[in-house]
Design a protein around this motif. Structure first.
Motif, mmCIF file in Angstrom:
data_model
loop_
_atom_site.group_PDB
_atom_site.id
_atom_site.type_symbol
_atom_site.label_atom_id
_atom_site.label_comp_id
_atom_site.label_asym_id
_atom_site.label_seq_id
_atom_site.Cartn_x
_atom_site.Cartn_y
_atom_site.Cartn_z
ATOM 1 N N LEU A 168 0.741 -1.143 0.093
ATOM 2 C CA LEU A 168 0.079 -0.032 0.127
ATOM 3 C C LEU A 168 0.827 1.350 0.124
ATOM 4 C CD1 LEU A 168 -2.688 1.464 0.516
ATOM 5 C CD2 LEU A 168 -2.480 1.315 2.979
ATOM 6 N N GLU A 169 0.690 1.968 -0.975
ATOM 7 C CA GLU A 169 1.630 3.621 -1.006
ATOM 8 C C GLU A 169 0.506 4.227 -0.521
ATOM 9 O OE1 GLU A 169 4.536 3.876 -2.093
ATOM 10 O OE2 GLU A 169 4.735 1.925 -2.784
ATOM 11 N N LEU A 170 0.599 4.684 0.773
ATOM 12 C CA LEU A 170 -0.318 5.339 1.445
ATOM 13 C C LEU A 170 -0.179 7.021 1.295
ATOM 14 C CD1 LEU A 170 -2.691 5.680 3.636
ATOM 15 C CD2 LEU A 170 -1.032 5.602 5.428
ATOM 16 N N ASP A 171 -1.015 7.677 0.883
ATOM 17 C CA ASP A 171 -1.126 9.314 1.186
ATOM 18 C C ASP A 171 -2.013 9.719 2.441
ATOM 19 O OD1 ASP A 171 -1.509 11.932 0.600
ATOM 20 O OD2 ASP A 171 -1.482 11.801 -1.445
ATOM 21 N N PRO A 172 -1.610 9.929 3.412
ATOM 22 C CA PRO A 172 -2.217 10.022 4.404
ATOM 23 C C PRO A 172 -3.180 11.720 4.232
ATOM 24 C CG PRO A 172 -0.228 10.578 5.233
ATOM 25 C CD PRO A 172 -0.180 9.808 3.803
ATOM 26 N N ALA A 173 -2.669 12.450 3.594
ATOM 27 C CA ALA A 173 -3.251 13.711 3.504
ATOM 28 C C ALA A 173 -4.583 13.720 2.600
ATOM 29 C CB ALA A 173 -2.307 14.835 2.387
ATOM 30 N N ASP A 174 -4.674 12.348 1.521
ATOM 31 C CA ASP A 174 -5.714 12.342 0.919
ATOM 32 C C ASP A 174 -5.526 10.802 0.562
ATOM 33 O OD1 ASP A 174 -7.939 11.695 -0.506
ATOM 34 O OD2 ASP A 174 -7.491 13.454 -2.077
ATOM 35 N N PRO A 175 -6.188 9.928 1.478
ATOM 36 C CA PRO A 175 -6.222 8.202 1.300
ATOM 37 C C PRO A 175 -6.803 7.826 -0.027
ATOM 38 C CG PRO A 175 -6.967 8.672 3.603
ATOM 39 C CD PRO A 175 -6.803 10.124 2.824
ATOM 40 N N THR A 176 -7.480 8.905 -0.635
ATOM 41 C CA THR A 176 -8.237 8.209 -2.167
ATOM 42 C C THR A 176 -7.143 8.362 -3.162
ATOM 43 O OG1 THR A 176 -8.922 10.426 -2.659
ATOM 44 C CG2 THR A 176 -10.346 9.088 -1.402
ATOM 45 N N ARG A 177 -6.089 9.027 -2.823
ATOM 46 C CA ARG A 177 -4.742 9.239 -3.697
ATOM 47 C C ARG A 177 -3.785 7.719 -3.413
ATOM 48 N NH1 ARG A 177 -3.992 15.388 -3.140
ATOM 49 N NH2 ARG A 177 -2.545 14.416 -1.539
ATOM 50 N N SER A 178 -4.034 6.945 -2.611
ATOM 51 C CA SER A 178 -3.317 5.989 -2.163
ATOM 52 C C SER A 178 -3.586 5.017 -3.371
ATOM 53 C CB SER A 178 -3.725 5.380 -0.613
ATOM 54 O OG SER A 178 -3.476 6.401 0.292
ATOM 55 N N ARG A 179 -2.339 3.931 -3.546
ATOM 56 C CA ARG A 179 -2.607 2.705 -4.255
ATOM 57 C C ARG A 179 -2.132 1.564 -3.595
ATOM 58 N NH1 ARG A 179 -5.109 5.495 -6.672
ATOM 59 N NH2 ARG A 179 -4.797 6.851 -7.931
ATOM 60 N N LEU A 180 -2.874 0.459 -3.838
ATOM 61 C CA LEU A 180 -2.662 -0.964 -3.438
ATOM 62 C C LEU A 180 -2.556 -1.916 -4.689
ATOM 63 C CD1 LEU A 180 -3.323 -3.014 -1.015
ATOM 64 C CD2 LEU A 180 -5.545 -2.928 -1.934
ATOM 65 N N THR A 181 -1.529 -2.766 -4.474
ATOM 66 C CA THR A 181 -1.299 -3.934 -5.210
ATOM 67 C C THR A 181 -1.169 -5.040 -4.340
ATOM 68 O OG1 THR A 181 1.074 -3.527 -5.063
ATOM 69 C CG2 THR A 181 0.169 -2.609 -7.059
ATOM 70 N N ALA A 182 -1.445 -6.024 -4.880
ATOM 71 C CA ALA A 182 -1.432 -7.157 -4.165
ATOM 72 C C ALA A 182 -1.415 -8.585 -5.153
ATOM 73 C CB ALA A 182 -2.858 -7.803 -3.268
ATOM 74 N N ARG A 183 -0.820 -9.632 -4.600
ATOM 75 C CA ARG A 183 -0.590 -10.756 -5.544
ATOM 76 C C ARG A 183 -0.612 -12.046 -4.714
ATOM 77 N NH1 ARG A 183 4.532 -11.850 -9.421
ATOM 78 N NH2 ARG A 183 4.991 -14.008 -8.839
ATOM 79 N N VAL A 184 -1.407 -13.000 -5.145
ATOM 80 C CA VAL A 184 -1.383 -14.577 -4.324
ATOM 81 C C VAL A 184 -0.890 -15.434 -5.492
ATOM 82 C CG1 VAL A 184 -3.238 -13.993 -2.979
ATOM 83 C CG2 VAL A 184 -3.706 -14.819 -5.073
ATOM 84 N N GLU A 185 -0.210 -16.409 -5.173
ATOM 85 C CA GLU A 185 0.373 -17.452 -6.061
ATOM 86 C C GLU A 185 -0.801 -18.530 -6.348
ATOM 87 O OE1 GLU A 185 3.128 -17.350 -7.790
ATOM 88 O OE2 GLU A 185 3.801 -15.630 -6.747
ATOM 89 N N ALA A 186 -1.199 -18.664 -7.477
ATOM 90 C CA ALA A 186 -2.266 -19.656 -7.767
ATOM 91 C C ALA A 186 -1.828 -20.959 -7.330
ATOM 92 C CB ALA A 186 -2.556 -19.658 -9.129
#
Length: 185
Positions: free
Chosen positions: A49-67
């Motif tokens: 999670l790239e957190l932007d606490p000034a405006d959390p809606t501008r944060s970015r989330l990436t995730a990965r699971v191994e099938a």
């Protein structure tokens, strides 16, 4: 326009937070023969999670699971996890990834997270309902800030071409996610 009853900013340190794989669960549930929910998990989870606490809606989330890390807890007569391997192949045998495209706060501690889910060689949008459980500084994880989140959503597996077992398994798949993310150095 109606004003939100929560502040725009959040009182958390900015930066990159990585999923702690020891404190993460990605589960899926699918209806079996319209009788009961069959539940399984992925044992290998990573993300940030790239957190932007000034405006959390501008944060970015990436995730990965191994099938290939799917775990149904179903063993064949020889004690092997052959059903898990069948599911991994049905999912394309490659990692399942998610990259957020929008985060909309829906309350003080809730949000709607939309993003691109890639599975079985196909990418389609998915929306997850997320809730923030809190934050703490953990001395056992380098005295870093740790964030806790829960999320859930429903996808139609056939949209990604996952059609195996259609005669006895439903198309809707419930996703249930519990994660702790640790602030990187």
């Amino acid at each position: 326009a109606q004003t939100a009853d929560y502040p725009i900013a959040v009182d958390l340190p900015a930066g990159t937070y990585r999923i702690d794989p020891r404190h993460a669960s990605v589960l899926f549930r699918i209806r079996h023969m319209q009788l009961a929910w069959f539940t399984a998990r992925f044992d290998t989870v990573e993300g940030a999670l790239e957190l932007d606490p000034a405006d959390p809606t501008r944060s970015r989330l990436t995730a990965r699971v191994e099938a290939n890390s799917v775990n149904t807890n179903v063993l064949n007569a020889q004690g092997e996890r052959s059903f898990d391997r069948q599911i991994a192949r049905a999912l394309g045998g490659q990692p399942v990834t998610f990259a957020s495209t929008a985060i909309e706060r829906t309350g003080r501690n809730t949000a709607r997270v939309t993003g691109d889910l890639t599975m079985n060689g196909q990418t389609h949008p998915v929306t997850l309902e997320a809730s923030f459980a809190g934050a703490a500084v953990d001395p056992l994880r380098g005295a870093q800030t740790v964030l806790g989140f829960s999320a859930h959503g429903v996808i139609d597996r056939t949209q990604w071409g996952v059609n195996d077992w259609s005669s006895f398994a439903g198309n809707d798949v419930q996703l249930i996610i519990e994660v702790e993310l640790v602030r990187a150095g």
